[in-house]
Design a protein around this motif. Sequence first.
Motif, mmCIF file in Angstrom:
data_model
loop_
_atom_site.group_PDB
_atom_site.id
_atom_site.type_symbol
_atom_site.label_atom_id
_atom_site.label_comp_id
_atom_site.label_asym_id
_atom_site.label_seq_id
_atom_site.Cartn_x
_atom_site.Cartn_y
_atom_site.Cartn_z
ATOM 1 N N VAL A 55 0.862 -1.185 0.000
ATOM 2 C CA VAL A 55 0.000 0.000 0.000
ATOM 3 C C VAL A 55 0.903 1.241 0.000
ATOM 4 O O VAL A 55 1.699 1.440 0.915
ATOM 5 C CB VAL A 55 -0.920 0.026 1.236
ATOM 6 C CG1 VAL A 55 -1.743 1.313 1.252
ATOM 7 C CG2 VAL A 55 -1.833 -1.191 1.242
ATOM 8 N N ASN A 56 0.772 2.028 -1.050
ATOM 9 C CA ASN A 56 1.565 3.259 -1.177
ATOM 10 C C ASN A 56 0.656 4.336 -1.771
ATOM 11 O O ASN A 56 0.791 4.741 -2.924
ATOM 12 C CB ASN A 56 2.792 3.009 -2.057
ATOM 13 C CG ASN A 56 3.738 4.205 -2.071
ATOM 14 O OD1 ASN A 56 3.689 5.060 -1.185
ATOM 15 N ND2 ASN A 56 4.607 4.262 -3.082
ATOM 16 N N GLU A 57 -0.316 4.768 -0.942
ATOM 17 C CA GLU A 57 -1.358 5.668 -1.447
ATOM 18 C C GLU A 57 -0.840 7.073 -1.734
ATOM 19 O O GLU A 57 -1.390 7.782 -2.572
ATOM 20 C CB GLU A 57 -2.512 5.728 -0.440
ATOM 21 C CG GLU A 57 -3.269 4.402 -0.320
ATOM 22 C CD GLU A 57 -4.443 4.486 0.624
ATOM 23 O OE1 GLU A 57 -4.251 5.005 1.751
ATOM 24 O OE2 GLU A 57 -5.545 4.047 0.249
ATOM 25 N N ASN A 58 0.200 7.481 -1.029
ATOM 26 C CA ASN A 58 0.783 8.815 -1.244
ATOM 27 C C ASN A 58 2.273 8.663 -1.537
ATOM 28 O O ASN A 58 3.106 8.800 -0.631
ATOM 29 C CB ASN A 58 0.575 9.707 -0.010
ATOM 30 C CG ASN A 58 -0.898 9.944 0.279
ATOM 31 O OD1 ASN A 58 -1.629 10.429 -0.577
ATOM 32 N ND2 ASN A 58 -1.320 9.598 1.490
ATOM 33 N N SER A 85 -4.674 0.316 -2.883
ATOM 34 C CA SER A 85 -5.186 1.169 -1.814
ATOM 35 C C SER A 85 -5.291 0.385 -0.512
ATOM 36 O O SER A 85 -5.329 -0.854 -0.507
ATOM 37 C CB SER A 85 -6.563 1.716 -2.194
ATOM 38 O OG SER A 85 -7.518 0.681 -2.223
ATOM 39 N N ARG A 86 -5.360 1.108 0.601
ATOM 40 C CA ARG A 86 -5.473 0.461 1.912
ATOM 41 C C ARG A 86 -6.779 -0.330 2.007
ATOM 42 O O ARG A 86 -6.811 -1.432 2.579
ATOM 43 C CB ARG A 86 -5.419 1.532 3.017
ATOM 44 C CG ARG A 86 -5.626 0.989 4.436
ATOM 45 C CD ARG A 86 -4.507 0.028 4.835
ATOM 46 N NE ARG A 86 -4.777 -0.596 6.114
ATOM 47 C CZ ARG A 86 -4.505 -0.050 7.302
ATOM 48 N NH1 ARG A 86 -3.931 1.158 7.357
ATOM 49 N NH2 ARG A 86 -4.766 -0.690 8.413
ATOM 50 N N LYS A 87 -7.855 0.210 1.452
ATOM 51 C CA LYS A 87 -9.138 -0.478 1.500
ATOM 52 C C LYS A 87 -9.074 -1.812 0.770
ATOM 53 O O LYS A 87 -9.567 -2.828 1.254
ATOM 54 C CB LYS A 87 -10.231 0.410 0.895
ATOM 55 C CG LYS A 87 -11.627 -0.197 0.966
ATOM 56 C CD LYS A 87 -12.671 0.755 0.403
ATOM 57 C CE LYS A 87 -14.075 0.146 0.486
ATOM 58 N NZ LYS A 87 -15.109 1.075 -0.064
ATOM 59 N N VAL A 103 2.020 -1.439 4.583
ATOM 60 C CA VAL A 103 1.614 -0.057 4.334
ATOM 61 C C VAL A 103 2.837 0.838 4.513
ATOM 62 O O VAL A 103 3.410 0.923 5.602
ATOM 63 C CB VAL A 103 0.492 0.381 5.296
ATOM 64 C CG1 VAL A 103 0.040 1.807 4.978
ATOM 65 C CG2 VAL A 103 -0.694 -0.586 5.205
ATOM 66 N N SER A 106 3.160 7.537 4.514
ATOM 67 C CA SER A 106 2.333 8.402 3.666
ATOM 68 C C SER A 106 2.989 9.735 3.338
ATOM 69 O O SER A 106 2.492 10.502 2.515
ATOM 70 C CB SER A 106 0.983 8.655 4.341
ATOM 71 O OG SER A 106 1.172 9.247 5.614
#
Length: 370
Positions: A55-58, A85-87, A103, A106
């Motif tokens: 997870v690397n959303e940002n 995404s985390r979801k 994760v 961020s």
Amino acid sequence: MKQFKHMLIAQLKLTLREKQAWFWGIFFPVILMVIFMTIFGGTSDDEFSAKVAIVNENPNPTSEMLLSQIKKIPVLEMETDKPISRKEADQMVKNQDIDAAIVLPSSSDATSILLVVNKEDEQGVTAQALSGMLNDFVQRANLSAAGAPPTFDLQFSAITSGDEELNYTDFLLTGMIALSIAQAGMFGMVDLVDMNRKGLIKRLRMTPANMNIFGFSDMVMRLLFSIVQIILLSLIGVFVFGAKLYINFPSLLVVFILGALSFNALGYFFSSFSKTTEAYMGMANIVSFLMMFLSGIFIPVETIPDWIQPISNILPLTYFVEGLRDSMVYSTSIFSSTLWLGIGILVVWGMVTFILGAWFYRRKSIVATR
């Protein structure tokens, strides 16, 4: 029904007169469960590998640097080529599609890497290995920051597919209950072999007694023992080991009754062609040992080697374990299609083995009259 009632009462009297029946039917499953739940642990594997998602959303310089390093760890099998995404990651962990999600920070200033695993598997060998491995990775990442104090740390999180927070103890307890009930059914029909060896079955055939009702009454008597087992083992699991159960009683009642009868039918089938007690116990031990480690009692079926999973998927104990776990831990509704699929497979096993057992007993009867 009158004949069934008299036979059931007779079976109960015969069983309760045997002091060993109390030990093997009630106390031995308790001892077995306590031992496994106290000392059970995973085993090592030289070919260890774990399926993970990133997870690397940002995306930021820090997360990109860590991502490039994590991809170089050979034992980590990436579920997707790109971060998700985390979801999405949480859902994949809940469904046990992956062993864990990692994760990444961020922002460039963030210092934490989060490892997300399934709550039921957090004490398993894969989760523990991943935790230790990433801890080592974090330490090496800190050392690589030349002249800088330690920067990164590893956090741990466990999520569950149930409505409440669950522990591995809950997962293991339901597996041990299923195993105990299954073994009681498979080993419990040994008295029929002894009766046959002493000629009592032959004498019974000479009476108006229906042999199918006789076998069914023995199965129902074993079912009564199983009721005592599931209550006693559940109480020990909750009050001694701190397990938490979220029971859907209609689902549990259906799964328990049909599952217990199915394994009693399996024991009835073993007794129908076993000429000696030793032959019966040998057959029951082989089948019990096979199912003990391949039916998801200690670890989820999804985590065992792929080439073994087809065997697990045809074993009746696999579906009995899943049914009890769904009804006792996940509080699955009785209207769930997945629940009824497993119940259907259990019923098929029970019907086929009971019919075959009855056929073998009838065949013996025909041979005996010639």
